[in-house]
Scaffold this active site. Structure first.
Site, PDB file in Angstrom:
ATOM      1  N   ASP A  85       0.831  -1.208   0.000  1.00 35.59           N
ATOM      2  CA  ASP A  85       0.000   0.000   0.000  1.00 35.59           C
ATOM      3  C   ASP A  85       0.865   1.257   0.000  1.00 35.59           C
ATOM      4  O   ASP A  85       2.057   1.209   0.310  1.00 35.59           O
ATOM      5  CB  ASP A  85      -0.945   0.006   1.212  1.00 35.59           C
ATOM      6  CG  ASP A  85      -0.201  -0.056   2.545  1.00 35.59           C
ATOM      7  OD1 ASP A  85       0.783  -0.818   2.640  1.00 35.59           O
ATOM      8  OD2 ASP A  85      -0.580   0.672   3.480  1.00 35.59           O
ATOM      9  N   GLU A 147       0.352  -1.216   5.550  1.00 37.99           N
ATOM     10  CA  GLU A 147       1.432  -0.712   6.407  1.00 37.99           C
ATOM     11  C   GLU A 147       1.196   0.742   6.790  1.00 37.99           C
ATOM     12  O   GLU A 147       1.570   1.172   7.883  1.00 37.99           O
ATOM     13  CB  GLU A 147       2.777  -0.834   5.680  1.00 37.99           C
ATOM     14  CG  GLU A 147       3.982  -0.598   6.586  1.00 37.99           C
ATOM     15  CD  GLU A 147       4.421   0.848   6.685  1.00 37.99           C
ATOM     16  OE1 GLU A 147       5.210   1.155   7.577  1.00 37.99           O
ATOM     17  OE2 GLU A 147       3.975   1.692   5.875  1.00 37.99           O
TER      18      GLU A 147
HETATM   19 ZN   LIG Z   1       6.834   2.379   3.898  1.00 39.14          ZN
END
Ligand SMILES: [Zn+2]
Length: 256
Positions: A85, A147
């Site tokens: 992401d 993340e």
């Molecule tokens: Zn990163």
């Protein structure tokens, strides 16, 4: 190993990074979020086209980690981990998904954080696989979701490791570090503190308890504590902890 580095075809590496940047994968927690599914599919077929196995690891609806494996000669397992992401694209001055290359740099959302890491890992695996080189350890590339907001992807991976379903002897996490090897970093503790008062009319404050004033004292106390106590808690690599008070809200809910 200078020899292995010479094997990497920079143009092919750039092509993989360009592919990844051109697939939007803004974390769905952002307003324009697409999610990671397309990148996950790309990573899975990347391994399959090399004749290698890649497994999806469901994290939540439509959001799967992918773990691809390049078998090695021994029993050891090396994990290479990178998130799929990105943060949002608002305010960007370049095409976020254009992946334009200019003066030796590739531009786009995630080009640095951290699709470059993922591209490097994929290029390394592809290079070894195409040359028929068998690494000493089994190499696993875990491309994970989420993340940038809640770390659900890597948390799921950790859950499987803790539960004994996956085993790795060493791990390298890809993140922008200016090519420095980072072996420690700070954690974070987030606190939400409520201070309650007793409502009173603003013309007779002595008959109430002013929560805002108490919070002001608390904020100053925390700041003093941070100045006097935290510097001594020195870590050789990360330095001392820091404290940041980042939001304050207050109001009287009713007056009489
Ligand atoms: Zn990163």
């Amino acid at each position: 190993m200078a020899g292995y580095r010479d094997w990497i075809d920079k143009e092919r590496l750039t092509e993989i990074l360009r592919d990844l940047v051109r697939i939007p994968s803004v974390n769905p927690g952002f307003p324009d979020g697409h999610g990671e599914a397309e990148v996950a599919r790309y990573v899975k077929s990347f391994f399959e086209e090399l004749g290698l196995k890649a497994e999806m690891q469901p994290v939540e609806a439509g959001r799967d980690n992918v773990i691809g494996t390049l078998p090695g000669a021994g029993d050891a397992h090396l994990l290479l981990e990178a998130h799929m992401d990105t943060v949002q694209t608002a305010g960007m001055s370049v095409d976020p998904f254009g992946a334009a290359v200019k003066d030796g740099r590739l531009y786009g959302r995630g080009a640095c954080d951290t699709k470059a890491s993922l591209a490097a890992m994929l290029a390394a695996v592809e290079t070894l696989a195409r040359r028929g080189a068998v690494p000493a350890a089994n190499v696993h590339v875990a491309a994970v979701v989420d993340e940038e907001i809640m770390y659900r992807g890597v948390a799921k991976l950790a859950e499987h490791i803790e539960g004994g379903r996956l085993r790795y002897d060493a791990a390298i996490v890809g993140e922008p570090t200016n090519l420095n090897v980072i072996v420690a970093h700070k954690g974070v503790v987030r606190c939400h503190i409520d201070v309650h008062g007793v409502a009173a009319h603003s013309s007779t404050p002595e008959s109430g308890v002013n929560a805002i004033e108490h919070m002001a004292e608390l904020v100053l106390y925390l700041k003093r504590m941070a100045q006097t106590e935290l510097p001594a808690m020195l870590h050789p690599l990360t330095g001392a902890p820091t404290l940041c008070i980042s939001m304050i809200q207050g109001a009287s809910l009713r007056t009489r």
